[in-house]
Write a protein that holds these residues in place. Structure first.
Motif, mmCIF file in Angstrom:
data_model
loop_
_atom_site.group_PDB
_atom_site.id
_atom_site.type_symbol
_atom_site.label_atom_id
_atom_site.label_comp_id
_atom_site.label_asym_id
_atom_site.label_seq_id
_atom_site.Cartn_x
_atom_site.Cartn_y
_atom_site.Cartn_z
ATOM 1 N N THR A 1 -17.205 11.148 -5.869
ATOM 2 C CA THR A 1 -15.871 11.513 -5.413
ATOM 3 C C THR A 1 -15.047 10.231 -5.328
ATOM 4 O O THR A 1 -15.537 9.210 -4.854
ATOM 5 C CB THR A 1 -15.950 12.196 -4.028
ATOM 6 O OG1 THR A 1 -16.828 13.311 -4.141
ATOM 7 C CG2 THR A 1 -14.596 12.680 -3.586
ATOM 8 N N ILE A 2 -13.795 10.298 -5.793
ATOM 9 C CA ILE A 2 -12.999 9.090 -5.949
ATOM 10 C C ILE A 2 -11.519 9.365 -5.681
ATOM 11 O O ILE A 2 -11.024 10.461 -5.953
ATOM 12 C CB ILE A 2 -13.214 8.532 -7.386
ATOM 13 C CG1 ILE A 2 -12.565 7.185 -7.595
ATOM 14 C CG2 ILE A 2 -12.764 9.512 -8.422
ATOM 15 C CD1 ILE A 2 -12.945 6.534 -8.929
ATOM 16 N N LEU A 3 -10.826 8.370 -5.145
ATOM 17 C CA LEU A 3 -9.379 8.395 -4.986
ATOM 18 C C LEU A 3 -8.828 7.360 -5.953
ATOM 19 O O LEU A 3 -9.309 6.224 -5.962
ATOM 20 C CB LEU A 3 -8.994 8.030 -3.546
ATOM 21 C CG LEU A 3 -7.504 7.989 -3.253
ATOM 22 C CD1 LEU A 3 -6.995 9.416 -3.011
ATOM 23 C CD2 LEU A 3 -7.211 7.120 -2.044
ATOM 24 N N VAL A 4 -7.865 7.737 -6.794
ATOM 25 C CA VAL A 4 -7.310 6.808 -7.778
ATOM 26 C C VAL A 4 -5.795 6.739 -7.659
ATOM 27 O O VAL A 4 -5.149 7.694 -7.227
ATOM 28 C CB VAL A 4 -7.687 7.191 -9.234
ATOM 29 C CG1 VAL A 4 -9.171 7.128 -9.446
ATOM 30 C CG2 VAL A 4 -7.148 8.542 -9.613
ATOM 31 N N ARG A 5 -5.251 5.577 -8.053
ATOM 32 C CA ARG A 5 -3.801 5.384 -8.110
ATOM 33 C C ARG A 5 -3.452 4.712 -9.425
ATOM 34 O O ARG A 5 -4.153 3.812 -9.874
ATOM 35 C CB ARG A 5 -3.323 4.491 -6.969
ATOM 36 C CG ARG A 5 -3.256 5.179 -5.662
ATOM 37 C CD ARG A 5 -2.595 4.306 -4.595
ATOM 38 N NE ARG A 5 -3.321 4.544 -3.354
ATOM 39 C CZ ARG A 5 -4.056 3.653 -2.721
ATOM 40 N NH1 ARG A 5 -4.148 2.435 -3.171
ATOM 41 N NH2 ARG A 5 -4.685 3.975 -1.626
ATOM 42 N N GLY A 6 -2.349 5.155 -10.016
ATOM 43 C CA GLY A 6 -1.890 4.545 -11.255
ATOM 44 C C GLY A 6 -0.762 5.348 -11.871
ATOM 45 O O GLY A 6 -0.288 6.334 -11.313
ATOM 46 N N ARG A 7 -0.314 4.897 -13.040
ATOM 47 C CA ARG A 7 0.763 5.576 -13.753
ATOM 48 C C ARG A 7 0.144 6.551 -14.749
ATOM 49 O O ARG A 7 -0.697 6.177 -15.553
ATOM 50 C CB ARG A 7 1.650 4.582 -14.484
ATOM 51 C CG ARG A 7 2.855 5.252 -15.137
ATOM 52 C CD ARG A 7 3.923 4.284 -15.556
ATOM 53 N NE ARG A 7 4.385 3.423 -14.500
ATOM 54 C CZ ARG A 7 5.308 3.744 -13.593
ATOM 55 N NH1 ARG A 7 5.836 4.940 -13.598
ATOM 56 N NH2 ARG A 7 5.698 2.865 -12.688
#
Length: 124
Positions: free
Chosen positions: A97-103
Motif C-alpha cells: 500500500t502506497i501514497l504517491v504525489r506527482g504530475r
C-alpha cells in the motif's frame, strides 16, 4: 439485536460478493480517509496525491535507461508509476500500500506519473 443483524449482513456480503469488489471498496474508503484524490477523477496535467495498492511491479531494462514501473490501483482506476533510471526500489512490491504525489500524464491512453514521490503505508 441490531448489532448482530449488522454483523450477519456484513458476513453474508463478504461470503457472496466478489473479493475484488470488496478489496476495491476498502481501498477507495482508505484513500478517501488519507485525503487523496480518486484516480478516476484526475486528469492529465494535474498535481495529484493518490493512495492505493500496487497490483504489479516490473522493470524495463533497456541498455541506456532502466525503469521500474508499477501499477497503482485505488479502487476506482489504475495509474502507472514509472521511476526512470532505477533498476529496483526497496519496498516497491506487488501488494504494498502506497501514497504517491506527482504530475499526472498520459501514455498510450493510460494514466501515468513519472518519478513520483512515494510513502509506503500499512496494509489496508
Amino acid at each position: 439485536m441490531a448489532p448482530a443483524a449488522g454483523y450477519f449482513r456484513r458476513l453474508t456480503r463478504r461470503l457472496t460478493e466478489d473479493l475484488e469488489d470488496i478489496d476495491a471498496e476498502q481501498i477507495a474508503e482508505s484513500s478517501q480517509a488519507t485525503g487523496a484524490r480518486k484516480a478516476a477523477d484526475c486528469t492529465r496535467g494535474e498535481e495529484v496525491t493518490m493512495f492505493g495498492r500496487l497490483r504489479s511491479v516490473g522493470t524495463c531494462s533497456k541498455a541506456a535507461s532502466a525503469t521500474v514501473e508499477a501499477e497503482l490501483f485505488d479502487g476506482t482506476d489504475a495509474v502507472v508509476l514509472a521511476w526512470i533510471g532505477r533498476r529496483r526500489i526497496p519496498g516497491i512490491e506487488p501488494g504494498k500500500t502506497i501514497l504517491v504525489r506527482g504530475r499526472l500524464g498520459e501514455r498510450d491512453g493510460a494514466k501515468i506519473i513519472y518519478n513520483p514521490y512515494y510513502e509506503l503505508r500499512e496494509r489496508v
